[in-house]
Design a protein around this motif. Structure first.
Motif, PDB file in Angstrom:
ATOM      1  N   TYR A 197       0.889  -1.160  -0.004  1.00 31.25           N
ATOM      2  CA  TYR A 197       0.132   0.053   0.064  1.00 31.25           C
ATOM      3  C   TYR A 197       0.883   1.195  -0.129  1.00 31.25           C
ATOM      4  O   TYR A 197       0.639   2.244  -0.785  1.00 31.25           O
ATOM      5  N   LEU A 198       1.960   1.039   0.852  1.00 33.07           N
ATOM      6  CA  LEU A 198       2.685   2.436   0.882  1.00 33.07           C
ATOM      7  C   LEU A 198       3.511   2.558  -0.338  1.00 33.07           C
ATOM      8  O   LEU A 198       3.594   3.647  -0.899  1.00 33.07           O
ATOM      9  N   MET A 199       4.038   1.551  -1.088  1.00 32.01           N
ATOM     10  CA  MET A 199       4.637   1.669  -2.391  1.00 32.01           C
ATOM     11  C   MET A 199       3.648   2.347  -3.553  1.00 32.01           C
ATOM     12  O   MET A 199       3.969   3.065  -4.257  1.00 32.01           O
ATOM     13  N   LEU A 200       2.339   1.760  -3.420  1.00 31.53           N
ATOM     14  CA  LEU A 200       1.469   2.310  -4.348  1.00 31.53           C
ATOM     15  C   LEU A 200       1.228   3.746  -4.149  1.00 31.53           C
ATOM     16  O   LEU A 200       1.202   4.428  -5.042  1.00 31.53           O
ATOM     17  N   ALA A 201       0.974   4.168  -2.878  1.00 30.62           N
ATOM     18  CA  ALA A 201       0.895   5.646  -2.616  1.00 30.62           C
ATOM     19  C   ALA A 201       2.168   6.222  -2.783  1.00 30.62           C
ATOM     20  O   ALA A 201       2.274   7.720  -3.783  1.00 30.62           O
ATOM     21  N   LYS A 202       3.367   5.885  -2.767  1.00 33.49           N
ATOM     22  CA  LYS A 202       4.593   6.539  -3.253  1.00 33.49           C
ATOM     23  C   LYS A 202       4.809   6.616  -4.849  1.00 33.49           C
ATOM     24  O   LYS A 202       5.454   7.571  -5.395  1.00 33.49           O
ATOM     25  N   THR A 203       3.995   5.627  -5.458  1.00 32.99           N
ATOM     26  CA  THR A 203       4.155   5.806  -6.912  1.00 32.99           C
ATOM     27  C   THR A 203       2.877   6.454  -7.693  1.00 32.99           C
ATOM     28  O   THR A 203       3.308   6.626  -8.990  1.00 32.99           O
ATOM     29  N   SER A 204       1.966   6.435  -6.759  1.00 32.89           N
ATOM     30  CA  SER A 204       0.759   7.128  -7.650  1.00 32.89           C
ATOM     31  C   SER A 204       0.927   8.478  -8.351  1.00 32.89           C
ATOM     32  O   SER A 204       0.083   8.663  -9.187  1.00 32.89           O
ATOM     33  N   GLY A 205       1.635   9.162  -7.440  1.00 35.45           N
ATOM     34  CA  GLY A 205       1.949  10.671  -7.952  1.00 35.45           C
ATOM     35  C   GLY A 205       2.726  10.402  -9.485  1.00 35.45           C
ATOM     36  O   GLY A 205       2.435  11.126 -10.417  1.00 35.45           O
ATOM     37  N   ALA A 206       3.561   9.655  -9.351  1.00 36.72           N
ATOM     38  CA  ALA A 206       4.471   9.433 -10.705  1.00 36.72           C
ATOM     39  C   ALA A 206       3.587   8.982 -12.016  1.00 36.72           C
ATOM     40  O   ALA A 206       3.710   9.361 -13.012  1.00 36.72           O
ATOM     41  N   ILE A 207       2.675   8.097 -11.717  1.00 34.25           N
ATOM     42  CA  ILE A 207       1.962   7.462 -12.673  1.00 34.25           C
ATOM     43  C   ILE A 207       0.853   8.660 -13.072  1.00 34.25           C
ATOM     44  O   ILE A 207       0.881   8.699 -14.240  1.00 34.25           O
ATOM     45  N   MET A 208       0.528   9.327 -12.201  1.00 33.15           N
ATOM     46  CA  MET A 208      -0.430  10.500 -12.690  1.00 33.15           C
ATOM     47  C   MET A 208       0.240  11.471 -13.468  1.00 33.15           C
ATOM     48  O   MET A 208      -0.021  12.096 -14.614  1.00 33.15           O
ATOM     49  N   PHE A 209       1.685  11.761 -12.990  1.00 33.31           N
ATOM     50  CA  PHE A 209       2.316  12.952 -13.684  1.00 33.31           C
ATOM     51  C   PHE A 209       2.845  12.144 -15.063  1.00 33.31           C
ATOM     52  O   PHE A 209       2.678  12.865 -16.138  1.00 33.31           O
ATOM     53  N   GLY A 210       3.140  11.018 -15.107  1.00 34.54           N
ATOM     54  CA  GLY A 210       3.327  10.542 -16.567  1.00 34.54           C
ATOM     55  C   GLY A 210       2.286  10.420 -17.573  1.00 34.54           C
ATOM     56  O   GLY A 210       2.208  10.908 -18.571  1.00 34.54           O
ATOM     57  N   ALA A 211       1.059  10.127 -17.243  1.00 30.74           N
ATOM     58  CA  ALA A 211      -0.083  10.195 -17.939  1.00 30.74           C
ATOM     59  C   ALA A 211      -0.280  11.597 -18.434  1.00 30.74           C
ATOM     60  O   ALA A 211      -0.739  11.904 -19.516  1.00 30.74           O
ATOM     61  N   ILE A 212      -0.073  12.642 -17.412  1.00 31.47           N
ATOM     62  CA  ILE A 212      -0.603  13.933 -17.900  1.00 31.47           C
ATOM     63  C   ILE A 212       0.516  14.366 -18.958  1.00 31.47           C
ATOM     64  O   ILE A 212       0.173  15.259 -19.744  1.00 31.47           O
ATOM     65  N   ASN A 213       1.744  14.007 -18.739  1.00 28.99           N
ATOM     66  CA  ASN A 213       3.020  14.267 -19.649  1.00 28.99           C
ATOM     67  C   ASN A 213       2.543  13.859 -21.107  1.00 28.99           C
ATOM     68  O   ASN A 213       2.904  14.443 -22.126  1.00 28.99           O
ATOM     69  N   ALA A 214       1.958  12.368 -21.164  1.00 30.52           N
ATOM     70  CA  ALA A 214       1.377  12.159 -22.464  1.00 30.52           C
ATOM     71  C   ALA A 214       0.612  12.827 -23.223  1.00 30.52           C
ATOM     72  O   ALA A 214       0.437  12.825 -24.428  1.00 30.52           O
ATOM     73  N   PHE A 215      -0.150  13.594 -22.695  1.00 32.44           N
ATOM     74  CA  PHE A 215      -1.162  14.531 -23.183  1.00 32.44           C
ATOM     75  C   PHE A 215      -0.620  15.867 -23.585  1.00 32.44           C
ATOM     76  O   PHE A 215      -1.287  16.439 -24.476  1.00 32.44           O
ATOM     77  N   VAL A 216       0.615  16.201 -23.311  1.00 34.39           N
ATOM     78  CA  VAL A 216       1.210  17.488 -23.607  1.00 34.39           C
ATOM     79  C   VAL A 216       1.516  17.614 -25.118  1.00 34.39           C
ATOM     80  O   VAL A 216       0.897  18.146 -25.993  1.00 34.39           O
ATOM     81  N   PRO A 217       1.860  16.323 -25.681  1.00 33.67           N
ATOM     82  CA  PRO A 217       2.390  16.263 -27.288  1.00 33.67           C
ATOM     83  C   PRO A 217       0.675  16.289 -27.887  1.00 33.67           C
ATOM     84  O   PRO A 217       0.651  16.886 -28.967  1.00 33.67           O
ATOM     85  N   LEU A 218      -0.060  15.404 -27.254  1.00 34.53           N
ATOM     86  CA  LEU A 218      -1.296  15.116 -28.033  1.00 34.53           C
ATOM     87  C   LEU A 218      -2.017  16.704 -28.004  1.00 34.53           C
ATOM     88  O   LEU A 218      -2.617  16.715 -29.117  1.00 34.53           O
ATOM     89  N   ILE A 219      -2.029  17.111 -27.133  1.00 36.21           N
ATOM     90  CA  ILE A 219      -2.791  18.613 -27.272  1.00 36.21           C
ATOM     91  C   ILE A 219      -2.251  19.521 -28.070  1.00 36.21           C
ATOM     92  O   ILE A 219      -2.857  20.043 -28.924  1.00 36.21           O
ATOM     93  N   ILE A 220      -0.799  19.672 -28.142  1.00 36.51           N
ATOM     94  CA  ILE A 220      -0.031  20.200 -29.298  1.00 36.51           C
ATOM     95  C   ILE A 220      -0.632  19.925 -30.606  1.00 36.51           C
ATOM     96  O   ILE A 220      -0.911  20.606 -31.391  1.00 36.51           O
ATOM     97  N   ALA A 221      -0.654  18.635 -30.971  1.00 28.13           N
ATOM     98  CA  ALA A 221      -0.860  17.915 -32.156  1.00 28.13           C
ATOM     99  C   ALA A 221      -2.430  18.337 -32.642  1.00 28.13           C
ATOM    100  O   ALA A 221      -2.648  18.475 -33.871  1.00 28.13           O
ATOM    101  N   ALA A 222      -3.140  18.525 -31.643  1.00 32.82           N
ATOM    102  CA  ALA A 222      -4.652  18.653 -31.800  1.00 32.82           C
ATOM    103  C   ALA A 222      -4.675  20.167 -32.502  1.00 32.82           C
ATOM    104  O   ALA A 222      -5.755  20.283 -33.177  1.00 32.82           O
ATOM    105  N   PHE A 223      -3.921  21.086 -32.274  1.00 34.12           N
ATOM    106  CA  PHE A 223      -3.863  22.208 -32.942  1.00 34.12           C
ATOM    107  C   PHE A 223      -3.403  22.157 -34.535  1.00 34.12           C
ATOM    108  O   PHE A 223      -3.820  23.070 -35.159  1.00 34.12           O
ATOM    109  N   ILE A 224      -2.765  21.072 -34.776  1.00 31.31           N
ATOM    110  CA  ILE A 224      -2.277  21.054 -35.974  1.00 31.31           C
ATOM    111  C   ILE A 224      -2.931  20.069 -37.146  1.00 31.31           C
ATOM    112  O   ILE A 224      -3.092  20.357 -38.156  1.00 31.31           O
TER     113      ILE A 224
END
Ligand SMILES: Nc1ncnc2c1ncn2[C@@H]1O[C@H](COP(=O)(O)OP(=O)(O)OP(=O)(O)O)[C@@H](O)[C@H]1O
Ligand SMILES: [Mg+2]
Lengths: 244, 327
Positions: free
Chosen positions: A94-121
């Motif tokens: 449980y502790l390690m899930l808590a410690k990694t959940s932030g990184a998981i979310m951060f990674g997923a958000i990162n993936a959408f950065v190029p996608l959002i940029i692409a959406a303009f093009i």
């Protein structure tokens, strides 16, 4: 005991103290941007954005997540504040899930950065969003757990960083993101199939270009197996090496 | 054993080695509920290793660990809600404020937001840190760090508190304050397991003490009981105007029924079963040209017991410690 309180506070503390700091933000945003730009310039503006997008998204996730674990785990272990977490009456899993959940979310958000940029093009109308989201989340989980695996295996922050590069760069070239697997030398191909990113990238290829090599169900299943395996191995390493 | 006097902590033949080093060589002890138990020993004796095993941070090679009569050896995680731990080095988050650190620690034990805030502020006030509550922990002085670390250890009202050298490296005033806080915890019913190398501290605070040397408990008893053994004797210390070095033999011969010690050049200590009439001794010295400038009765101390039991010079232990210093 209300375990979710501990979970939420570990998660939000990491977000506040590490993830929102400029150096970490730069990994997630500037790095993928620079890559996209590099390909864009190299092709003289005549680039197939759809072909590029799955690779850039996967890389954003990989670099965004793995670079953080050396701070949230190795650095805290070195500074002994991790002991405080080990003394908390919550299970190690449980502790390690808590410690990694932030990184998981951060990674997923990162993936959408190029996608959002692409959406303009370009027009993203043909994208299968459900598959894309599944792919992004699972890729984020798997690369976070890969980072975790490296972070718990070493004791110094610089070692964690060196080792993640040792994994990251070959993986980028071997998992079919920028060079199709069929074009790799025959003896390297089996290697591609033991890398989790191959499956993550392939799902995104399927979602964005409908050009996946493998059935998406197979790739999703492979990612789930990788996630479970890496997580359990990491927890075991902590049990054996840190509580010794 | 009925439930009222079940031991809060019971360790049975607990041992731990690191490679070639046998850090703890099979220690057994009981800590009664509500008492302050002192673990007293020099550097490297195995105090921290013992705490780590009791709290689940280290795995014993063998032995059994129970809390309140239940065996938790196989799963110390299940006992961690009972305990608060104050490590020998402060391990809070340097970039977070004092208040945020406490609140975060409380959240690890499932305390809700309101309760956390109230409890954190209450502890900050009673530890004299209210003014510093918004400042980053990294900028605290050593004494302030110690106090906040202790506050973090008791934030969730643990039944048992482990304190690893709580006063090492802090100034006299801070140390006194910390001792008062520890005494206060006992009166509120907390069981305290305290390691220290300050013998006076152990004597003042603890109900019972174990001397640990080289991974082994060499003596364990109630403080009152340990002291009683020296109580029978009368010790008087005389300070003289000149050196006694030349005169030792003569003094020993002249008063053969008295035991003497010469802790310094101009200090003489007499140890007797009955109260000693001092006039003959003073006259004896004066006749040889040495004036007695001060005479005082020496109260027996735990230090004497410690030296007798362990053969370790107390000054050496202190000096080693100060050289090392804490975080
Ligand atoms: N992780 C470790 N790896 C190797 N040896 C260790 C480890 N932890 C402790 N030791 C050794 O075990 C012995 C006991 O150490 P421990 O820290 O328990 O002593 P201590 O009584 O707490 O000393 P101090 O008063 O200096 O804090 C020492 O010889 C120490 O070097
Ligand atoms: Mg120690």
């Amino acid at each position: 005991m209300k375990q979710w309180i501990a979970f939420w506070n570990i998660f939000s503390k990491d977000i506040r103290t590490y993830y929102l700091k400029p150096p970490n933000l730069s990994w997630g945003i500037i790095f993928p941007l620079a890559w996209t730009l590099m390909f864009f310039i190299r092709s003289g503006g005549d680039v197939d954005l759809f072909a590029l997008l799955p690779g850039v998204m996967t890389m954003s996730i990989l670099f965004g997540t793995t670079s953080l674990l050396s701070v949230t785990i190795t650095f805290e272990k070195k500074g002994r504040s991790f002991e405080r977490l080990l003394l908390a009456p919550i299970s190690l899993e449980y502790l390690m899930l808590a410690k990694t959940s932030g990184a998981i979310m951060f990674g997923a958000i990162n993936a959408f950065v190029p996608l959002i940029i692409a959406a303009f093009i370009v027009d993203l109308g043909a994208v299968s969003w459900a598959l894309l989201i599944c792919g992004v989340v699972l890729t984020s989980v798997v690369s976070t757990f890969l980072g975790l695996f490296i972070a718990v295996a070493v004791s110094e922050v610089f070692e964690a960083q060196t080792f993640s590069n040792f994994f990251r760069f070959p993986m980028v070239f071997l998992c079919g993101l920028f060079f199709p697997i069929e074009r790799l030398p025959v003896f390297l191909r089996p290697l591609s199939y033991v890398l989790p990113l191959t499956y993550g990238g392939d799902i995104l290829q399927g979602a964005v270009n409908q050009s996946a090599l493998m059935p998406s169900a197979l790739s999703l299943a492979a990612l789930v197996v990788f996630c479970a395996g890496l997580f359990l191995l990491s927890v075991r390493t902590i049990r054996v090496k840190w509580i010794c | 054993m009925n439930s009222e006097n079940t031991a809060a902590i019971e360790a049975l033949d607990v041992a731990k080695h690191f490679g070639q080093v046998e850090a703890v060589k099979g220690v057994s002890f009981c800590v009664n509920a509500g008492e302050i138990f002192g673990f007293l020993g020099p550097n490297g004796a195995g105090k921290t290793t013992t705490i780590n095993m009791l709290t689940g941070l280290a795995r014993p090679d063998h032995g059994r660990i129970s809390y309140f009569g239940r065996d938790y050896t196989a799963n110390l995680k299940k006992a961690q809600h009972l305990m608060g731990v104050v490590p020998d080095e402060s391990n809070l988050y340097p970039e977070m404020s004092g208040l945020d650190n406490l609140s975060f620690c409380a959240s690890l034990y499932g305390m809700g937001k309101k309760e956390r805030e109230t409890r954190s502020r209450e502890l900050l006030a009673s530890f004299g840190l209210t003014d510093a509550s918004k400042r980053a922990f990294g900028g605290y002085s050593r004494g302030m760090k110690r106090r906040l670390t202790i506050a973090a250890g008791i934030i969730h009202h643990p039944k048992i508190l482990f304190l690893d050298e709580p006063t090492t490296g802090v100034d006299v005033a801070s140390a006194r304050r910390i001792r008062e806080l520890i005494a206060g915890l006992k009166s509120s019913g907390t069981t305290v397991f305290l390691t220290t190398h300050y013998i006076e501290e152990a004597q003042r605070l603890c109900d019972r003490i174990a001397f640990i040397v080289d991974g082994r408990i060499v003596r364990m008893d109630a403080v009152a009981e340990l002291l009683r053994q020296t109580h029978g004797k009368h010790v008087v210390e005389l300070t003289t105007s000149g050196s006694l070095t030349q005169m030792r033999e003569e003094v020993l011969r002249g008063f053969s029924n008295v035991e003497f010690e010469f802790p310094a050049d101009n200090i003489l200590r007499s140890i007797t079963e009955q109260a000693l009439a001092l006039a003959p001794l003073i006259r004896f010295l004066e006749e040889r040209g040495i004036a007695v400038t001060e005479a005082r009765a020496v109260k027996p101390s735990l230090e004497d017991v410690f030296i007798r039991v362990t053969g370790i010079e107390v000054d050496r232990m202190k000096k080693e410690k100060e050289k090392k210093g804490p975080q």
